[in-house]
Design an enzyme around this catalytic site. Structure first.
Site, short mmCIF file in Angstrom:
data_model
loop_
_atom_site.label_atom_id
_atom_site.label_comp_id
_atom_site.label_asym_id
_atom_site.label_seq_id
_atom_site.Cartn_x
_atom_site.Cartn_y
_atom_site.Cartn_z
N GLY A 1 -8.11 -5.05 0.03
CA GLY A 1 -8.44 -3.96 -0.89
C GLY A 1 -9.80 -4.12 -1.55
O GLY A 1 -10.30 -3.19 -2.17
N GLY A 2 -10.39 -5.31 -1.44
CA GLY A 2 -11.75 -5.51 -1.94
C GLY A 2 -11.89 -5.35 -3.44
O GLY A 2 -10.94 -5.53 -4.21
N THR A 3 -13.10 -4.97 -3.85
CA THR A 3 -13.46 -4.93 -5.27
C THR A 3 -12.60 -3.93 -6.04
O THR A 3 -12.04 -4.26 -7.09
CB THR A 3 -14.94 -4.52 -5.41
OG1 THR A 3 -15.73 -5.37 -4.60
CG2 THR A 3 -15.40 -4.60 -6.86
N CYS A 4 -12.51 -2.71 -5.54
CA CYS A 4 -11.85 -1.65 -6.30
C CYS A 4 -10.42 -2.05 -6.65
O CYS A 4 -9.99 -1.94 -7.80
CB CYS A 4 -11.85 -0.35 -5.51
SG CYS A 4 -11.05 0.99 -6.39
N GLU B 1 -10.71 -9.82 6.89
CA GLU B 1 -10.87 -9.90 5.43
C GLU B 1 -10.91 -11.37 5.02
O GLU B 1 -10.06 -12.15 5.43
CB GLU B 1 -9.73 -9.17 4.71
CG GLU B 1 -9.70 -9.34 3.20
CD GLU B 1 -11.01 -8.97 2.51
OE1 GLU B 1 -11.48 -7.84 2.69
OE2 GLU B 1 -11.57 -9.83 1.80
N HIS C 1 -5.51 28.35 -21.69
CA HIS C 1 -5.68 27.96 -23.09
C HIS C 1 -4.46 27.14 -23.55
O HIS C 1 -3.34 27.50 -23.20
CB HIS C 1 -5.80 29.21 -23.97
CG HIS C 1 -5.83 28.87 -25.43
ND1 HIS C 1 -6.95 28.36 -26.04
CD2 HIS C 1 -4.85 28.93 -26.38
CE1 HIS C 1 -6.68 28.13 -27.32
NE2 HIS C 1 -5.41 28.46 -27.55
C1 LIG Z 1 -15.71 -3.73 -12.86
C2 LIG Z 1 -15.87 -2.62 -11.86
C3 LIG Z 1 -15.29 -1.41 -12.08
C4 LIG Z 1 -15.43 -0.38 -11.15
N1 LIG Z 1 -14.85 0.83 -11.42
C5 LIG Z 1 -15.01 1.84 -10.53
C6 LIG Z 1 -14.40 3.09 -10.76
O1 LIG Z 1 -13.72 3.30 -11.77
N2 LIG Z 1 -14.57 4.07 -9.84
C7 LIG Z 1 -15.31 3.88 -8.71
O2 LIG Z 1 -15.44 4.79 -7.90
N3 LIG Z 1 -15.90 2.69 -8.46
C8 LIG Z 1 -15.77 1.68 -9.35
N4 LIG Z 1 -16.34 0.47 -9.08
C9 LIG Z 1 -17.10 0.31 -7.82
C10 LIG Z 1 -16.14 0.10 -6.65
O3 LIG Z 1 -15.26 -0.96 -6.92
C11 LIG Z 1 -16.93 -0.18 -5.40
O4 LIG Z 1 -17.91 0.81 -5.25
C12 LIG Z 1 -16.04 -0.17 -4.17
O5 LIG Z 1 -15.04 -1.15 -4.26
C13 LIG Z 1 -16.89 -0.41 -2.94
O6 LIG Z 1 -16.07 -0.53 -1.84
P1 LIG Z 1 -16.56 -1.19 -0.51
O7 LIG Z 1 -15.63 -0.68 0.50
O8 LIG Z 1 -17.99 -0.95 -0.28
O9 LIG Z 1 -16.45 -2.77 -0.70
P2 LIG Z 1 -15.48 -3.74 -1.46
O10 LIG Z 1 -14.41 -3.01 -2.16
O11 LIG Z 1 -16.32 -4.64 -2.27
O12 LIG Z 1 -14.78 -4.56 -0.29
C14 LIG Z 1 -15.48 -5.40 0.57
C15 LIG Z 1 -14.51 -6.38 1.19
O13 LIG Z 1 -15.18 -7.11 2.21
C16 LIG Z 1 -14.79 -8.47 2.16
N5 LIG Z 1 -15.86 -9.27 2.79
C17 LIG Z 1 -17.11 -9.45 2.36
N6 LIG Z 1 -17.82 -10.19 3.22
C18 LIG Z 1 -16.97 -10.51 4.22
C19 LIG Z 1 -17.10 -11.27 5.41
N7 LIG Z 1 -18.27 -11.81 5.76
N8 LIG Z 1 -16.02 -11.41 6.21
C20 LIG Z 1 -14.82 -10.85 5.88
N9 LIG Z 1 -14.65 -10.10 4.77
C21 LIG Z 1 -15.71 -9.93 3.96
C22 LIG Z 1 -14.63 -8.73 0.67
O14 LIG Z 1 -13.82 -9.85 0.44
C23 LIG Z 1 -14.00 -7.43 0.21
O15 LIG Z 1 -12.60 -7.50 0.27
C24 LIG Z 1 -16.20 -0.58 -9.98
C25 LIG Z 1 -16.78 -1.83 -9.73
C26 LIG Z 1 -16.63 -2.84 -10.67
C27 LIG Z 1 -17.29 -4.16 -10.38
#
Ligand SMILES: Cc1cc2nc3c(=O)[nH]c(=O)nc-3n(C[C@H](O)[C@H](O)[C@H](O)COP(=O)(O)OP(=O)(O)OC[C@H]3O[C@@H](n4cnc5c(N)ncnc54)[C@H](O)[C@@H]3O)c2cc1C
Length: 459
Positions: free
Chosen positions: A39-42, A34, A441
């Site tokens: 935990g990434g984006t979510c 990482e 209900h």
């Molecule tokens: C504002 C917002 C609100 C959202 N709300 C919702 C919601 O309510 N419900 C829902 O289902 N989805 C929601 N989403 C979408 C959801 O967050 C994403 O679909 C989900 O996080 C995708 O997960 P992922 O595992 O693909 O990647 P991510 O969660 O993006 O994780 C990828 C990880 O990889 C790491 N990484 C990237 N490149 C490298 C590298 N080269 N080397 C090492 N590490 C790396 C990053 O740092 C990151 O930690 C929302 C998105 C946003 C932007």
């Protein structure tokens, strides 16, 4: 010298951690890498923090409407943005720290902090370290796209990540993009007390939804005093002292909006530009999404791509489902496929939108004989009792098989109610099953059979 592993997972988003732990528990020697926050984006700047902030915004709104319910709250309602942010940070920290601890406590699993880049199809470089494995799982997710709009480099702006550091109330937040992310922030900041303008290039909000959904959401937002500028075909930026002039040039209204802050919510791009996909020979499409088959295998044997970076889903649950599919195929001899899943998601505005299966537009395009049912939330007793009657429900069924094709529920509690329809769709059962079930209900769900009683041919 490369350190050898049985499997390498790149990214700790919504698929990587669960997969890494499953593989490690199956006895494989696994590394997970990482580059930023666990935990990434979510967890850090997507679902969890936005839904936590939305809870604060809703509380402010409920307090403002207290008088409607006969409750006296001494006005004016103010929001302490520092406390709102601190609450959000605590919820995020709990999830991110918990995830990190889970990974670090797992036997056979090595956690590496750093940026991973392919050196070749079996080797990944992280700083000075080289890792080697026959199986590599990419879970790198995506980030906000920064469109090359005129003047963008002259002004400062937020995206969904930097917005997470905001602990003050913007006087006037101009949001570029009237889709899922933009709409959630728009209502949230309006309820915190900002003036908010949503600038959308297209002629309506969330163009992937049916037109009646876009129109209904616009009415709800108009009612809350959110400015919406549609058909903004010439968006550009110019610095005006400590403010930003946003050129919108729509068919009607002022050609310029002066905002105190700008939030870009104009789509997402995959994090594949700095991953060395070329070194490994991994095929990506023109937007950078990694090409995968129905079991999430890339064109390179042994390399898989899961989550947002494969372009097959854009949600936490689609990323997690990718993990389930890969784990089932590799470890359980269970041939799960991406094509087996039914589209499902929610939009967390208030009231929320719950979606499952096809839209009305998609059903019409498919040309099949279908029936449609529609019901305004004003007919739902539970919504009237709660004083929240915005929205409507819509369902589409196949006229011959009676199977549900899709549903759209925009209304109070509809992010939950949609699951009763989704589960019947997964059961491949006809809609009559819901109709004959006795519902509780008073609930929103009890009105789904009523809607089904009034199905009409889709003309
Ligand atoms: C504002 C917002 C609100 C959202 N709300 C919702 C919601 O309510 N419900 C829902 O289902 N989805 C929601 N989403 C979408 C959801 O967050 C994403 O679909 C989900 O996080 C995708 O997960 P992922 O595992 O693909 O990647 P991510 O969660 O993006 O994780 C990828 C990880 O990889 C790491 N990484 C990237 N490149 C490298 C590298 N080269 N080397 C090492 N590490 C790396 C990053 O740092 C990151 O930690 C929302 C998105 C946003 C932007």
């Amino acid at each position: 010298m490369a350190t050898k592993y049985d499997a390498i997972v790149i990214g700790t988003g919504q698929a990587g951690p669960s997969l890494a732990v499953r593989l490690a528990e199956a006895g494989m020697k696994v590394a997970i890498i990482e580059r930023k926050r666990f935990g990434g984006t979510c967890v850090n700047n997507g679902c969890i923090p936005t839904k936590t902030l939305i809870a604060s915004a809703r509380t402010a709104q409920v307090a403002r409407r207290a008088g409607d319910y006969g409750v006296t709250v001494h006005s004016p309602i103010t929001v302490d943005m520092k406390k709102v942010k601190a609450r959000k940070d605590a919820v995020v920290r709990h999830s991110s720290d918990g995830l990190q601890k889970w990974l670090r406590d797992t036997q056979n699993l090595t956690v590496i902090h750093g940026h991973a880049r392919f050196a070749d199809p079996h080797r990944v470089r992280v700083g000075d370290e080289i890792l080697e494995a026959d199986k590599i799982f990419i879970n790198v997710g995506g980030r906000a796209s920064i469109p090359p709009l005129p003047g963008i480099d002259q002004v400062s702006y937020f995206d969904n990540s930097t917005m997470m550091d905001v602990d003050f109330l913007p006087e006037h937040l101009v949001i570029i993009g009237g889709s899922y992310v933009g709409l959630e922030f728009a209502q949230m900041y309006r309820r915190f007390g900002s003036e908010v303008t949503v600038v959308e290039m297209g002629p309506r909000l969330i163009k992937r939804e049916d037109e009646d959904v876009s129109a209904n959401i616009k009415t709800i937002f108009d009612g809350e005093g959110i400015n919406i500028r549609l058909s903004a075909e010439c968006i550009g930026f110019e610095k005006r002292g400590d403010k930003v002039a946003v050129q919108v040039d729509c068919s009607s209204g002022d050609k310029i909006v002066i905002g105190s802050h700008v939030l870009l919510a104009a789509g997402r791009v995959p994090n594949t530009n700095d991953l060395g996909v070329g070194q490994a020979g991994i095929k990506v499409d023109k937007h950078g999404y990694i090409q995968v088959d129905d079991q999430l295998r890339t064109n390179v044997p042994g390399i898989y791509a899961l989550g947002d970076c494969n372009g097959r889903g854009a949600f936490t649950h689609t990323a997690y489902n990718d993990y389930e599919i890969v784990a089932a195929n590799l470890l359980d001899n269970d041939q799960r496929r991406v094509s087996n899943r039914i589209t499902a998601y929610a939009l967390y505005i208030d009231p929320p939108l719950g979606r499952a299966g096809m839209t009305e537009t998609e059903v019409r395009k498919s040309g099949r004989k279908a029936l449609i049912g529609k019901l305004p939330m004003t007919q739902v007793g539970r919504a009237r009792e709660k004083g929240e009657t915005d929205g409507f429900m819509k369902i589409l069924v196949d006229a011959e098989t009676k199977k549900i094709l899709g549903a759209l529920l925009l209304g109070i509690e509809c992010d939950e109610v949609i699951h009763s329809i989704l589960d019947v769709m997964y059961a491949n059962a006809p809609y009559t099953v819901i109709q004959r079930a006795m519902h509780i209900h008073p609930t929103v769900s009890e009105l789904i059979p009523t809607m089904l009683e009034e199905l009409k041919p889709l003309e």
